[in-house]
Each structure stands twice: as C-alpha cells, then as structure tokens.
Design a protein around this motif. Structure first.
Motif, mmCIF file in Angstrom:
data_model
loop_
_atom_site.group_PDB
_atom_site.id
_atom_site.type_symbol
_atom_site.label_atom_id
_atom_site.label_comp_id
_atom_site.label_asym_id
_atom_site.label_seq_id
_atom_site.Cartn_x
_atom_site.Cartn_y
_atom_site.Cartn_z
ATOM 1 N N ASN A 12 0.832 -1.204 0.000
ATOM 2 C CA ASN A 12 0.000 0.000 0.000
ATOM 3 C C ASN A 12 0.866 1.252 0.000
ATOM 4 O OD1 ASN A 12 -3.158 -0.163 0.368
ATOM 5 N ND2 ASN A 12 -2.297 -1.964 1.377
ATOM 6 N N ILE A 13 1.926 1.242 0.796
ATOM 7 C CA ILE A 13 2.837 2.392 0.834
ATOM 8 C C ILE A 13 3.542 2.543 -0.514
ATOM 9 C CG2 ILE A 13 4.929 3.348 1.895
ATOM 10 C CD1 ILE A 13 3.956 2.029 4.552
ATOM 11 N N VAL A 14 4.003 1.438 -1.088
ATOM 12 C CA VAL A 14 4.641 1.492 -2.413
ATOM 13 C C VAL A 14 3.684 2.113 -3.418
ATOM 14 C CG1 VAL A 14 5.555 0.118 -4.336
ATOM 15 C CG2 VAL A 14 6.193 -0.452 -1.985
ATOM 16 N N HIS A 15 2.432 1.706 -3.383
ATOM 17 C CA HIS A 15 1.436 2.257 -4.313
ATOM 18 C C HIS A 15 1.327 3.770 -4.158
ATOM 19 C CE1 HIS A 15 -2.211 2.789 -6.615
ATOM 20 N NE2 HIS A 15 -2.854 3.207 -5.530
ATOM 21 N N LEU A 16 1.253 4.255 -2.928
ATOM 22 C CA LEU A 16 1.146 5.700 -2.706
ATOM 23 C C LEU A 16 2.381 6.433 -3.210
ATOM 24 C CD1 LEU A 16 -0.508 5.827 0.825
ATOM 25 C CD2 LEU A 16 -1.592 6.178 -1.413
ATOM 26 N N VAL A 17 3.542 5.874 -2.942
ATOM 27 C CA VAL A 17 4.800 6.499 -3.375
ATOM 28 C C VAL A 17 4.897 6.473 -4.891
ATOM 29 C CG1 VAL A 17 7.324 6.357 -3.267
ATOM 30 C CG2 VAL A 17 5.967 5.953 -1.207
ATOM 31 N N LYS A 18 4.550 5.357 -5.500
ATOM 32 C CA LYS A 18 4.670 5.201 -6.951
ATOM 33 C C LYS A 18 3.668 6.070 -7.691
ATOM 34 C CE LYS A 18 6.131 3.429 -10.789
ATOM 35 N NZ LYS A 18 5.834 4.599 -11.608
ATOM 36 N N TYR A 19 2.514 6.327 -7.098
ATOM 37 C CA TYR A 19 1.505 7.139 -7.779
ATOM 38 C C TYR A 19 1.871 8.624 -7.821
ATOM 39 C CZ TYR A 19 -2.776 9.166 -9.420
ATOM 40 O OH TYR A 19 -3.677 9.885 -10.163
ATOM 41 N N GLN A 20 2.683 9.093 -6.878
ATOM 42 C CA GLN A 20 2.998 10.525 -6.863
ATOM 43 C C GLN A 20 3.632 11.013 -8.177
ATOM 44 O OE1 GLN A 20 3.223 12.193 -2.436
ATOM 45 N NE2 GLN A 20 5.108 11.224 -3.064
ATOM 46 N N PRO A 21 4.650 10.332 -8.738
ATOM 47 C CA PRO A 21 5.182 10.791 -10.033
ATOM 48 C C PRO A 21 4.143 10.702 -11.159
ATOM 49 C CG PRO A 21 6.707 9.255 -8.993
ATOM 50 C CD PRO A 21 5.447 9.244 -8.171
ATOM 51 N N VAL A 22 3.251 9.731 -11.068
ATOM 52 C CA VAL A 22 2.170 9.618 -12.060
ATOM 53 C C VAL A 22 1.283 10.857 -11.965
ATOM 54 C CG1 VAL A 22 0.109 8.293 -12.739
ATOM 55 C CG2 VAL A 22 2.212 7.089 -12.065
#
Length: 156
Positions: free
Chosen positions: A44-54
């Motif tokens: 879940n944390i990876v998803h939040l971090v990865k979505y920011q550049p998107v």
C-alpha cells in the motif's frame, strides 16, 4: 478556480501520518499479507509512493494539452511497481517526502486560471486541477485508512 486552505494543508501534511501509523510494525508485519489476496502494508505504501510521479505527470499533461483523458492508474499493470516493492521503508518514505514537496510546490505555484485546467477521468468526468488534487488526497487517505487497519490487526 482557487485552492482552499484545507486542501493545501492536507497536501502539505497528510502523508506524514503514515510513518506514525506504521511506527510499531516491524518489517515482517509491514510485508505480511494480512488479508488473503490483498496488498500488505508495504505494498500500500509502495502504491502511494509510486503514484505521486504519475500524478505529477498528469498535472503537467493537463497544463500543456486541452482536456486530456486519463485511464485509471493500476499499480499491478505498472512494470515499475514490482521493482519499487523491493525498496526498503526508509527509501520509500524519502521518496514520498521528496515527491510530495514537488507536488506541493507545483500545485501551490499555479495561478487560478491554470488551476481551472481540466483533465478527464474515465469514471468521474471533467475534473479541474484542484479537483484532481482533491481526488489524489482522498485516494491517499483511503490507502492510509487501509494501512491503519492492517497495522492494527491482531495477527495470531
């Protein structure tokens, strides 16, 4: 279209609660699949971090193209998601903070007429940059609630 104080405050600070929410969880609990077939706290944390550049990319596209249409971001379809899952918590939290500062600067530096630019979401339709930012924060809050639930689930 104007930014409102609650939006700016949440954009600046909401993500900082993640570290406190998971502070008592060890690495094993962070990575454990607590609910069968559902993401772990770490994922879940990876998803939040990865979505920011998107999100940053989408805002830049909205600033340069008239009413672009965006597909839903699906982490499991993102080849980089698997690589980012290998990151440790410290690296993830550093990336979260760095990219959030970039988002905060980008959004708060836009004049009102730019904040009114529109991108089209397949489910929610025409959204201004302000509305996309609200959507971004609500999406993040949803995952933070999931992280809270997982961090406080008693594992037997």
């Amino acid at each position: 279209m104007k930014l409102y104080p609650a939006l700016v405050s949440r954009l600046a600070n909401q993500h900082e609660a993640i570290a406190s929410i998971v502070a008592s969880a060890n690495e094993a609990k962070l990575k454990k699949e607590i609910r069968a077939g559902k993401w772990s706290i770490h994922e879940n944390i990876v998803h939040l971090v990865k979505y920011q550049p998107v999100f940053i990319d989408r805002i830049h596209i909205m600033l340069t193209q008239p009413e672009p249409i965006f597909e839903a971001y699906v982490a499991d379809n993102d080849p980089e998601f698997e690589e980012w899952k290998k990151w440790d918590s410290e690296r993830l939290m550093n990336a979260l903070q760095k990219d959030r500062q970039a988002i905060l600067h980008l959004i708060t530096s836009l004049p009102d007429e730019k904040l009114a630019r529109v991108g089209i979401h397949k489910k929610f339709g025409r959204l201004t940059i302000v509305q996309w930012t609200e959507f971004f924060l609500l999406h993040e809050a949803h995952h933070m609630f999931t992280i809270f639930q997982l961090a406080n689930t008693i594992i037997e």
